[in-house]
Write a protein that holds these residues in place. Sequence first.
Motif, PDB file in Angstrom:
ATOM      1  N   GLU A 112       0.826  -1.200   0.000  1.00  0.00           N
ATOM      2  CA  GLU A 112       0.000   0.000   0.000  1.00  0.00           C
ATOM      3  C   GLU A 112       0.866   1.258   0.000  1.00  0.00           C
ATOM      4  N   VAL A 113       0.276   2.331  -0.471  1.00  0.00           N
ATOM      5  CA  VAL A 113       0.875   3.646  -0.250  1.00  0.00           C
ATOM      6  C   VAL A 113       0.897   3.872   1.264  1.00  0.00           C
ATOM      7  N   PHE A 114       2.021   4.308   1.784  1.00  0.00           N
ATOM      8  CA  PHE A 114       2.124   4.529   3.234  1.00  0.00           C
ATOM      9  C   PHE A 114       1.137   5.604   3.661  1.00  0.00           C
ATOM     10  N   PHE A 115       1.161   6.740   2.966  1.00  0.00           N
ATOM     11  CA  PHE A 115       0.210   7.838   3.220  1.00  0.00           C
ATOM     12  C   PHE A 115       0.095   8.721   1.989  1.00  0.00           C
ATOM     13  N   HIS A 116      -1.110   9.163   1.679  1.00  0.00           N
ATOM     14  CA  HIS A 116      -1.334  10.361   0.877  1.00  0.00           C
ATOM     15  C   HIS A 116      -1.529  11.467   1.911  1.00  0.00           C
ATOM     16  N   SER A 117      -0.812  12.570   1.767  1.00  0.00           N
ATOM     17  CA  SER A 117      -0.821  13.568   2.840  1.00  0.00           C
ATOM     18  C   SER A 117      -0.795  14.996   2.303  1.00  0.00           C
ATOM     19  N   LYS A 118      -1.481  15.869   3.029  1.00  0.00           N
ATOM     20  CA  LYS A 118      -1.361  17.303   2.781  1.00  0.00           C
ATOM     21  C   LYS A 118      -0.147  17.859   3.512  1.00  0.00           C
TER      22      LYS A 118
ATOM     23  N   LEU B 198       5.857   6.541   0.190  1.00  0.00           N
ATOM     24  CA  LEU B 198       6.008   5.123  -0.081  1.00  0.00           C
ATOM     25  C   LEU B 198       6.934   4.456   0.933  1.00  0.00           C
ATOM     26  N   SER B 199       6.517   3.276   1.373  1.00  0.00           N
ATOM     27  CA  SER B 199       7.335   2.439   2.258  1.00  0.00           C
ATOM     28  C   SER B 199       6.618   1.102   2.410  1.00  0.00           C
ATOM     29  N   PRO B 200       7.372  -0.003   2.383  1.00  0.00           N
ATOM     30  CA  PRO B 200       6.732  -1.302   2.576  1.00  0.00           C
ATOM     31  C   PRO B 200       6.502  -1.657   4.043  1.00  0.00           C
ATOM     32  N   THR B 201       6.858  -0.754   4.964  1.00  0.00           N
ATOM     33  CA  THR B 201       6.821  -1.113   6.384  1.00  0.00           C
ATOM     34  C   THR B 201       5.397  -1.201   6.943  1.00  0.00           C
ATOM     35  N   ARG B 202       4.535  -0.259   6.610  1.00  0.00           N
ATOM     36  CA  ARG B 202       3.202  -0.246   7.216  1.00  0.00           C
ATOM     37  C   ARG B 202       2.315  -1.338   6.637  1.00  0.00           C
ATOM     38  N   ALA B 203       2.382  -1.558   5.338  1.00  0.00           N
ATOM     39  CA  ALA B 203       1.534  -2.573   4.699  1.00  0.00           C
ATOM     40  C   ALA B 203       2.273  -3.147   3.491  1.00  0.00           C
ATOM     41  N   PRO B 204       3.138  -4.148   3.721  1.00  0.00           N
ATOM     42  CA  PRO B 204       3.904  -4.722   2.612  1.00  0.00           C
ATOM     43  C   PRO B 204       3.038  -5.437   1.581  1.00  0.00           C
ATOM     44  N   SER B 205       1.790  -5.697   1.931  1.00  0.00           N
ATOM     45  CA  SER B 205       0.798  -6.189   0.971  1.00  0.00           C
ATOM     46  C   SER B 205      -0.555  -5.652   1.407  1.00  0.00           C
ATOM     47  N   ASP B 206      -1.514  -5.693   0.493  1.00  0.00           N
ATOM     48  CA  ASP B 206      -2.842  -5.127   0.755  1.00  0.00           C
ATOM     49  C   ASP B 206      -3.898  -6.194   0.475  1.00  0.00           C
ATOM     50  N   PRO B 207      -3.901  -7.278   1.256  1.00  0.00           N
ATOM     51  CA  PRO B 207      -4.700  -8.442   0.900  1.00  0.00           C
ATOM     52  C   PRO B 207      -6.211  -8.245   0.996  1.00  0.00           C
ATOM     53  N   GLN B 208      -6.888  -8.828   0.024  1.00  0.00           N
ATOM     54  CA  GLN B 208      -8.344  -8.928   0.031  1.00  0.00           C
ATOM     55  C   GLN B 208      -8.678 -10.391  -0.207  1.00  0.00           C
ATOM     56  N   CYS B 209      -9.807 -10.829   0.304  1.00  0.00           N
ATOM     57  CA  CYS B 209     -10.098 -12.252   0.293  1.00  0.00           C
ATOM     58  C   CYS B 209     -11.570 -12.510  -0.015  1.00  0.00           C
ATOM     59  N   PHE B 210     -11.829 -13.590  -0.738  1.00  0.00           N
ATOM     60  CA  PHE B 210     -13.200 -14.039  -0.976  1.00  0.00           C
ATOM     61  C   PHE B 210     -13.635 -14.964   0.156  1.00  0.00           C
ATOM     62  N   PHE B 211     -14.865 -14.747   0.610  1.00  0.00           N
ATOM     63  CA  PHE B 211     -15.478 -15.577   1.634  1.00  0.00           C
ATOM     64  C   PHE B 211     -16.840 -16.042   1.131  1.00  0.00           C
ATOM     65  N   VAL B 212     -17.240 -17.264   1.508  1.00  0.00           N
ATOM     66  CA  VAL B 212     -18.540 -17.779   1.101  1.00  0.00           C
ATOM     67  C   VAL B 212     -19.315 -18.271   2.320  1.00  0.00           C
ATOM     68  N   ASN B 213     -20.632 -18.256   2.187  1.00  0.00           N
ATOM     69  CA  ASN B 213     -21.505 -18.796   3.214  1.00  0.00           C
ATOM     70  C   ASN B 213     -21.378 -20.323   3.231  1.00  0.00           C
ATOM     71  N   LYS B 214     -21.160 -20.910   4.395  1.00  0.00           N
ATOM     72  CA  LYS B 214     -20.933 -22.358   4.487  1.00  0.00           C
ATOM     73  C   LYS B 214     -22.129 -23.152   3.966  1.00  0.00           C
ATOM     74  N   ASP B 215     -23.330 -22.742   4.344  1.00  0.00           N
ATOM     75  CA  ASP B 215     -24.519 -23.478   3.919  1.00  0.00           C
ATOM     76  C   ASP B 215     -24.669 -23.435   2.401  1.00  0.00           C
ATOM     77  N   ALA B 216     -24.495 -22.234   1.834  1.00  0.00           N
ATOM     78  CA  ALA B 216     -24.610 -22.098   0.376  1.00  0.00           C
ATOM     79  C   ALA B 216     -23.534 -22.932  -0.319  1.00  0.00           C
TER      80      ALA B 216
END
Length: 349
Positions: A159-165, A238-256
Amino acid sequence: MFSRKKVFVLLVSIIAITTLLLAGVTSSLAADKIVWKSSGHGPATDPSQIYHDKLCEAITEASGGRLVVKPFVGGSVVPAYKELDAVNEGVLQMCYTCPMYNLDKWPAAGLISSRPGGLPGEALRTWFNYGGGADLMNKMMGDYNVMTFPGALSPLPEEVFFHSKVKLESMKDIVGLKARCMGDGGEILARMGAATVIIPGGELYEAMKRGTIDAFEYSTLASNWVMHFNEVAKYVYLSPTRAPSDPQCFFVNKDAWNELPDDLKRLVQDEIDKWTQAQHEYLVYESVKAVDKFREAGCEVLKVPKDIEDALLAEAAKFYEEKSANEEPIFAEIFNSMKAYGEAYSAVH
Protein backbone atom coordinates in the motif's frame (compact mmCIF):
# COMPACT_ATOMS: atom_id res chain seq x y z
CA MET A 1 -58.16 -41.49 -44.57
CA PHE A 2 -58.15 -39.00 -41.70
CA SER A 3 -60.76 -36.31 -41.77
CA ARG A 4 -59.67 -32.70 -41.48
CA LYS A 5 -61.24 -32.62 -38.05
CA LYS A 6 -59.20 -35.61 -36.86
CA VAL A 7 -56.01 -34.13 -38.29
CA PHE A 8 -56.73 -30.85 -36.54
CA VAL A 9 -57.36 -32.62 -33.21
CA LEU A 10 -54.14 -34.62 -33.65
CA LEU A 11 -52.09 -31.48 -34.34
CA VAL A 12 -53.58 -29.70 -31.34
CA SER A 13 -52.75 -32.70 -29.15
CA ILE A 14 -49.16 -32.82 -30.40
CA ILE A 15 -48.72 -29.09 -29.78
CA ALA A 16 -50.20 -29.41 -26.29
CA ILE A 17 -47.95 -32.35 -25.39
CA THR A 18 -44.86 -30.56 -26.79
CA THR A 19 -45.73 -27.44 -24.83
CA LEU A 20 -46.09 -29.44 -21.63
CA LEU A 21 -42.77 -31.20 -22.24
CA LEU A 22 -40.96 -27.92 -22.95
CA ALA A 23 -42.53 -26.36 -19.88
CA GLY A 24 -41.29 -29.29 -17.84
CA VAL A 25 -37.76 -28.92 -19.20
CA THR A 26 -37.82 -25.16 -18.60
CA SER A 27 -39.15 -25.68 -15.10
CA SER A 28 -36.45 -28.26 -14.41
CA LEU A 29 -33.72 -25.92 -15.66
CA ALA A 30 -35.11 -23.06 -13.59
CA ALA A 31 -35.17 -25.30 -10.54
CA ASP A 32 -31.55 -26.33 -11.12
CA LYS A 33 -30.32 -22.72 -11.43
CA ILE A 34 -28.63 -21.42 -8.28
CA VAL A 35 -28.48 -17.67 -7.63
CA TRP A 36 -25.90 -16.09 -5.34
CA LYS A 37 -25.49 -12.47 -4.31
CA SER A 38 -21.92 -11.23 -3.81
CA SER A 39 -20.58 -7.86 -2.67
CA GLY A 40 -17.24 -6.15 -2.87
CA HIS A 41 -16.19 -3.63 -0.23
CA GLY A 42 -15.19 -0.61 -2.30
CA PRO A 43 -16.68 1.97 -4.64
CA ALA A 44 -17.34 1.06 -8.27
CA THR A 45 -14.07 2.64 -9.47
CA ASP A 46 -11.88 0.61 -7.11
CA PRO A 47 -10.00 -2.12 -9.04
CA SER A 48 -10.87 -4.61 -6.30
CA GLN A 49 -14.55 -3.98 -6.99
CA ILE A 50 -13.99 -4.21 -10.75
CA TYR A 51 -12.21 -7.56 -10.39
CA HIS A 52 -14.91 -8.78 -8.02
CA ASP A 53 -17.52 -7.99 -10.66
CA LYS A 54 -15.47 -9.68 -13.40
CA LEU A 55 -15.19 -12.78 -11.23
CA CYS A 56 -18.97 -12.93 -10.68
CA GLU A 57 -19.54 -12.65 -14.43
CA ALA A 58 -16.92 -15.34 -15.13
CA ILE A 59 -18.54 -17.84 -12.74
CA THR A 60 -21.97 -17.24 -14.25
CA GLU A 61 -20.64 -17.71 -17.79
CA ALA A 62 -18.39 -20.70 -17.04
CA SER A 63 -21.23 -22.53 -15.28
CA GLY A 64 -23.51 -22.06 -18.27
CA GLY A 65 -25.92 -20.17 -16.03
CA ARG A 66 -26.25 -23.01 -13.52
CA LEU A 67 -24.72 -20.71 -10.88
CA VAL A 68 -25.63 -17.07 -11.38
CA VAL A 69 -23.56 -14.74 -9.17
CA LYS A 70 -25.03 -11.25 -9.00
CA PRO A 71 -22.41 -8.61 -8.12
CA PHE A 72 -23.07 -5.66 -5.80
CA VAL A 73 -20.87 -2.68 -5.06
CA GLY A 74 -19.57 -2.10 -1.53
CA GLY A 75 -22.14 -0.49 0.76
CA SER A 76 -25.10 -1.16 -1.53
CA VAL A 77 -26.49 -4.19 0.30
CA VAL A 78 -25.15 -3.64 3.82
CA PRO A 79 -23.01 -0.83 5.26
CA ALA A 80 -19.42 -0.78 4.01
CA TYR A 81 -17.14 -3.24 5.83
CA LYS A 82 -20.10 -5.31 7.12
CA GLU A 83 -20.06 -7.66 4.13
CA LEU A 84 -18.80 -10.66 6.10
CA ASP A 85 -21.64 -10.33 8.60
CA ALA A 86 -24.09 -10.37 5.69
CA VAL A 87 -22.50 -13.58 4.38
CA ASN A 88 -22.81 -15.14 7.83
CA GLU A 89 -26.50 -14.24 7.95
CA GLY A 90 -27.21 -15.47 4.41
CA VAL A 91 -28.07 -12.00 3.10
CA LEU A 92 -25.08 -12.51 0.78
CA GLN A 93 -23.65 -15.84 -0.30
CA MET A 94 -20.20 -14.44 -1.09
CA CYS A 95 -18.12 -11.32 -0.53
CA TYR A 96 -14.70 -9.90 -1.35
CA THR A 97 -13.26 -7.86 1.48
CA CYS A 98 -10.24 -7.14 3.68
CA PRO A 99 -9.85 -9.41 6.71
CA MET A 100 -8.93 -6.40 8.88
CA TYR A 101 -12.46 -5.02 8.57
CA ASN A 102 -13.47 -7.76 10.99
CA LEU A 103 -11.21 -6.98 13.94
CA ASP A 104 -14.37 -6.52 16.02
CA LYS A 105 -14.85 -10.28 15.84
CA TRP A 106 -11.32 -11.65 15.50
CA PRO A 107 -8.25 -9.67 16.62
CA ALA A 108 -6.14 -12.15 14.63
CA ALA A 109 -7.76 -10.97 11.39
CA GLY A 110 -5.32 -8.04 11.34
CA LEU A 111 -2.42 -10.45 10.97
CA ILE A 112 -3.63 -11.40 7.48
CA SER A 113 -4.40 -7.85 6.36
CA SER A 114 -2.00 -5.00 5.57
CA ARG A 115 0.08 -5.87 8.63
CA PRO A 116 2.99 -3.63 9.60
CA GLY A 117 6.15 -5.69 9.28
CA GLY A 118 4.20 -8.54 7.67
CA LEU A 119 4.79 -10.75 4.65
CA PRO A 120 5.23 -9.22 1.18
CA GLY A 121 2.59 -10.11 -1.41
CA GLU A 122 4.11 -13.21 -3.02
CA ALA A 123 5.04 -14.69 0.34
CA LEU A 124 1.61 -13.96 1.78
CA ARG A 125 -0.24 -15.71 -1.04
CA THR A 126 2.01 -18.78 -0.95
CA TRP A 127 1.66 -18.98 2.85
CA PHE A 128 -2.12 -18.72 2.49
CA ASN A 129 -2.34 -21.32 -0.30
CA TYR A 130 0.34 -23.82 0.74
CA GLY A 131 1.50 -22.91 4.25
CA GLY A 132 -1.79 -23.47 6.02
CA GLY A 133 -2.97 -19.86 5.99
CA ALA A 134 -6.46 -20.58 4.63
CA ASP A 135 -6.98 -23.34 7.19
CA LEU A 136 -5.85 -21.03 10.00
CA MET A 137 -8.26 -18.32 8.86
CA ASN A 138 -11.11 -20.84 8.89
CA LYS A 139 -10.03 -21.99 12.35
CA MET A 140 -10.03 -18.35 13.48
CA MET A 141 -13.61 -17.86 12.23
CA GLY A 142 -14.74 -20.97 14.12
CA ASP A 143 -18.52 -21.52 14.13
CA TYR A 144 -19.18 -18.38 12.07
CA ASN A 145 -21.19 -19.47 9.02
CA VAL A 146 -18.41 -18.33 6.68
CA MET A 147 -15.43 -20.04 5.08
CA THR A 148 -12.57 -19.42 2.66
CA PHE A 149 -10.10 -21.66 0.77
CA PRO A 150 -6.68 -21.61 -0.97
CA GLY A 151 -6.66 -19.29 -3.96
CA ALA A 152 -9.23 -16.94 -2.43
CA LEU A 153 -6.70 -14.33 -1.26
CA SER A 154 -5.30 -11.65 -3.54
CA PRO A 155 -2.25 -10.20 -1.75
CA LEU A 156 -1.80 -7.10 -3.95
CA PRO A 157 1.37 -4.99 -3.91
CA GLU A 158 2.33 -2.82 -0.96
CA GLU A 159 0.00 0.00 0.00
CA VAL A 160 0.87 3.65 -0.25
CA PHE A 161 2.12 4.53 3.23
CA PHE A 162 0.21 7.84 3.22
CA HIS A 163 -1.33 10.36 0.88
CA SER A 164 -0.82 13.57 2.84
CA LYS A 165 -1.36 17.30 2.78
CA VAL A 166 1.38 17.56 5.39
CA LYS A 167 5.05 16.98 4.63
CA LEU A 168 6.45 14.22 6.83
CA GLU A 169 10.06 14.90 7.73
CA SER A 170 10.41 13.11 11.07
CA MET A 171 8.45 11.41 13.85
CA LYS A 172 7.31 14.78 15.17
CA ASP A 173 5.09 15.10 12.10
CA ILE A 174 3.29 11.84 12.95
CA VAL A 175 2.30 13.05 16.41
CA GLY A 176 -1.18 14.58 16.18
CA LEU A 177 -1.54 13.85 12.45
CA LYS A 178 -5.24 13.44 11.58
CA ALA A 179 -5.08 10.29 9.49
CA ARG A 180 -7.38 7.57 8.21
CA CYS A 181 -5.63 4.30 8.91
CA MET A 182 -7.39 0.96 9.26
CA GLY A 183 -6.65 -2.28 11.06
CA ASP A 184 -3.57 -2.97 13.15
CA GLY A 185 -1.66 -0.25 11.31
CA GLY A 186 -4.14 2.32 12.60
CA GLU A 187 -3.82 1.07 16.17
CA ILE A 188 -0.02 1.03 15.98
CA LEU A 189 0.14 4.56 14.54
CA ALA A 190 -2.24 5.72 17.28
CA ARG A 191 0.18 4.31 19.84
CA MET A 192 2.85 6.40 18.10
CA GLY A 193 0.78 9.57 18.57
CA ALA A 194 -1.25 9.89 15.36
CA ALA A 195 -4.94 10.82 15.58
CA THR A 196 -6.29 7.92 13.52
CA VAL A 197 -9.89 7.51 12.36
CA ILE A 198 -11.91 4.92 10.40
CA ILE A 199 -13.49 6.21 7.18
CA PRO A 200 -14.81 4.09 4.24
CA GLY A 201 -12.68 4.32 1.11
CA GLY A 202 -15.46 5.92 -0.91
CA GLU A 203 -15.56 8.87 1.51
CA LEU A 204 -11.84 9.67 1.60
CA TYR A 205 -11.80 12.17 -1.26
CA GLU A 206 -14.43 14.38 0.38
CA ALA A 207 -12.92 13.94 3.84
CA MET A 208 -9.63 15.35 2.54
CA LYS A 209 -11.38 18.22 0.74
CA ARG A 210 -13.33 19.14 3.90
CA GLY A 211 -10.22 18.94 6.08
CA THR A 212 -11.63 16.16 8.25
CA ILE A 213 -8.28 14.42 7.82
CA ASP A 214 -4.83 15.51 6.67
CA ALA A 215 -3.55 12.11 5.52
CA PHE A 216 -4.76 8.61 4.75
CA GLU A 217 -3.83 5.14 3.63
CA TYR A 218 -6.08 3.24 1.28
CA SER A 219 -4.56 0.86 -1.25
CA THR A 220 -1.97 0.53 -3.99
CA LEU A 221 -0.61 3.27 -6.21
CA ALA A 222 -2.68 1.94 -9.11
CA SER A 223 -5.94 1.84 -7.18
CA ASN A 224 -5.37 5.24 -5.63
CA TRP A 225 -4.64 6.87 -8.97
CA VAL A 226 -8.00 5.66 -10.28
CA MET A 227 -9.62 7.19 -7.18
CA HIS A 228 -8.18 10.64 -8.18
CA PHE A 229 -6.37 11.06 -4.86
CA ASN A 230 -3.77 13.20 -6.63
CA GLU A 231 -6.39 15.99 -6.48
CA VAL A 232 -6.59 16.10 -2.67
CA ALA A 233 -3.06 15.32 -1.43
CA LYS A 234 0.23 16.82 -2.57
CA TYR A 235 2.51 14.23 -0.98
CA VAL A 236 2.60 10.50 -1.77
CA TYR A 237 4.70 8.58 0.76
CA LEU A 238 6.01 5.12 -0.08
CA SER A 239 7.34 2.44 2.26
CA PRO A 240 6.73 -1.30 2.58
CA THR A 241 6.82 -1.11 6.38
CA ARG A 242 3.20 -0.25 7.22
CA ALA A 243 1.53 -2.57 4.70
CA PRO A 244 3.90 -4.72 2.61
CA SER A 245 0.80 -6.19 0.97
CA ASP A 246 -2.84 -5.13 0.76
CA PRO A 247 -4.70 -8.44 0.90
CA GLN A 248 -8.34 -8.93 0.03
CA CYS A 249 -10.10 -12.25 0.29
CA PHE A 250 -13.20 -14.04 -0.98
CA PHE A 251 -15.48 -15.58 1.63
CA VAL A 252 -18.54 -17.78 1.10
CA ASN A 253 -21.51 -18.80 3.21
CA LYS A 254 -20.93 -22.36 4.49
CA ASP A 255 -24.52 -23.48 3.92
CA ALA A 256 -24.61 -22.10 0.38
CA TRP A 257 -21.23 -23.72 -0.33
CA ASN A 258 -22.29 -27.12 0.98
CA GLU A 259 -25.38 -27.04 -1.26
CA LEU A 260 -23.28 -26.64 -4.42
CA PRO A 261 -22.60 -29.74 -6.55
CA ASP A 262 -18.94 -30.78 -6.48
CA ASP A 263 -18.30 -29.64 -10.06
CA LEU A 264 -19.57 -26.12 -9.26
CA LYS A 265 -17.43 -25.98 -6.11
CA ARG A 266 -14.37 -26.73 -8.23
CA LEU A 267 -15.43 -24.19 -10.84
CA VAL A 268 -15.86 -21.45 -8.21
CA GLN A 269 -12.47 -22.20 -6.65
CA ASP A 270 -10.72 -22.28 -10.02
CA GLU A 271 -12.25 -18.98 -11.18
CA ILE A 272 -11.50 -17.24 -7.88
CA ASP A 273 -7.90 -18.50 -7.93
CA LYS A 274 -7.48 -17.17 -11.48
CA TRP A 275 -9.02 -13.75 -10.87
CA THR A 276 -7.32 -13.04 -7.53
CA GLN A 277 -3.93 -13.74 -9.12
CA ALA A 278 -4.86 -11.66 -12.16
CA GLN A 279 -5.78 -8.71 -9.96
CA HIS A 280 -2.49 -8.93 -8.11
CA GLU A 281 -0.44 -8.99 -11.31
CA TYR A 282 -2.46 -6.17 -12.86
CA LEU A 283 -1.97 -3.89 -9.84
CA VAL A 284 1.76 -4.64 -9.61
CA TYR A 285 2.11 -3.57 -13.24
CA GLU A 286 -0.18 -0.55 -12.98
CA SER A 287 1.41 0.65 -9.72
CA VAL A 288 4.78 0.90 -11.44
CA LYS A 289 3.21 3.14 -14.09
CA ALA A 290 1.22 5.13 -11.52
CA VAL A 291 4.37 6.58 -9.93
CA ASP A 292 4.95 8.74 -13.02
CA LYS A 293 1.26 9.62 -13.24
CA PHE A 294 1.24 11.06 -9.73
CA ARG A 295 4.41 13.04 -10.44
CA GLU A 296 3.05 14.38 -13.73
CA ALA A 297 -0.09 15.48 -11.85
CA GLY A 298 2.04 17.64 -9.54
CA CYS A 299 2.40 15.33 -6.55
CA GLU A 300 5.67 14.75 -4.75
CA VAL A 301 6.37 11.02 -4.50
CA LEU A 302 8.70 10.49 -1.55
CA LYS A 303 10.15 7.76 0.62
CA VAL A 304 9.05 7.71 4.26
CA PRO A 305 11.82 9.09 6.53
CA LYS A 306 13.82 6.30 8.14
CA ASP A 307 13.13 7.38 11.72
CA ILE A 308 9.38 6.96 11.07
CA GLU A 309 9.95 3.51 9.52
CA ASP A 310 12.16 2.42 12.44
CA ALA A 311 9.66 3.70 15.01
CA LEU A 312 6.78 1.95 13.26
CA LEU A 313 8.55 -1.41 13.06
CA ALA A 314 9.64 -1.19 16.70
CA GLU A 315 6.12 -0.32 17.86
CA ALA A 316 4.66 -3.09 15.68
CA ALA A 317 7.00 -5.66 17.24
CA LYS A 318 5.87 -4.66 20.73
CA PHE A 319 2.22 -4.60 19.66
CA TYR A 320 2.30 -8.17 18.29
CA GLU A 321 4.24 -9.52 21.23
CA GLU A 322 1.56 -8.15 23.57
CA LYS A 323 -1.25 -9.47 21.40
CA SER A 324 0.31 -12.93 21.11
CA ALA A 325 0.54 -13.13 24.89
CA ASN A 326 -2.92 -11.76 25.69
CA GLU A 327 -5.32 -12.79 22.90
CA GLU A 328 -6.90 -16.18 22.24
CA PRO A 329 -4.35 -18.89 21.25
CA ILE A 330 -5.29 -18.63 17.57
CA PHE A 331 -3.62 -15.22 17.46
CA ALA A 332 -0.19 -16.59 18.42
CA GLU A 333 -0.75 -19.63 16.19
CA ILE A 334 -1.28 -17.47 13.11
CA PHE A 335 1.46 -15.01 14.06
CA ASN A 336 4.05 -17.74 14.63
CA SER A 337 3.07 -19.56 11.42
CA MET A 338 3.53 -16.39 9.38
CA LYS A 339 6.76 -15.53 11.17
CA ALA A 340 8.27 -18.97 10.55
CA TYR A 341 7.28 -18.90 6.89
CA GLY A 342 8.60 -15.33 6.51
CA GLU A 343 12.00 -16.36 7.90
CA ALA A 344 12.15 -19.36 5.56
CA TYR A 345 11.06 -17.22 2.62
CA SER A 346 13.68 -14.54 3.38
CA ALA A 347 16.43 -17.14 3.52
CA VAL A 348 16.00 -17.85 -0.19
CA HIS A 349 15.12 -14.33 -1.43
